[in-house]
Design an enzyme around this catalytic site. Structure first.
Site, short mmCIF file in Angstrom:
data_model
loop_
_atom_site.label_atom_id
_atom_site.label_comp_id
_atom_site.label_asym_id
_atom_site.label_seq_id
_atom_site.Cartn_x
_atom_site.Cartn_y
_atom_site.Cartn_z
N ASP A 210 0.74 -1.52 -0.14
CA ASP A 210 0.16 -0.31 0.38
C ASP A 210 0.59 1.40 0.13
OD1 ASP A 210 -2.50 1.07 0.54
OD2 ASP A 210 -2.11 1.71 1.69
N SER A 211 1.89 1.39 0.61
CA SER A 211 3.17 2.52 0.55
C SER A 211 4.01 2.93 -0.35
CB SER A 211 3.77 2.53 2.06
OG SER A 211 2.80 2.85 3.48
#
Length: 131
Positions: A20-21
């Protein structure tokens, strides 16, 4: 720094957490490098790409382009037991997005920057039309 494990040994939710990051950073970097504008304008562009519905549609559209190994990682992420849901996506879309993010995290930890960039470029060139 401690030596990292084989990326395939991490839990799918850990891979998704990292993915996600990583995905967010890649997408934001793409738009910032493309032009200099106000943060609010970047945000409007980024949220069109970094959302569960878009990620789920991406996987539905391009699943046949991934290797068996990549599909297996995606499925591990998709099938993981999640306890939350995106505000603007169905549970099925959210689970596919989790699988997508697990794949991004996996490619990142594996150090396969070329394949990760290919995935990002494919995502950025996907038509915006919703199904």
């Amino acid at each position: 720094m401690a030596e990292s494990l084989d990326p395939g040994l991490y839990s799918p939710l850990t891979l998704a957490y990292l993915g996600d990051s990583v995905f967010d950073l890649y997408i934001k970097s793409h738009f910032v490098k493309a032009s200099n504008k106000q943060v609010e304008k970047y945000h409007k562009e980024v949220i069109k790409v970094v959302n569960a519905r878009h990620q789920a549609r991406f996987m539905d559209t391009y699943m046949d382009l991934f290797t068996e190994e990549e599909v297996a990682i995606f499925k591990r992420g998709r099938n993981a037991s999640v306890h939350t849901k995106a505000k603007n996506a169905s549970m099925a879309q959210y689970k596919k997005a989790t699988g997508f993010e697990a794949l991004v995290g996996y490619l990142y930890l594996k150090g396969d920057k070329e394949r990760l960039q290919w995935l990002i470029d494919l995502m950025l060139n996907m038509p915006d039309a919703e199904e």
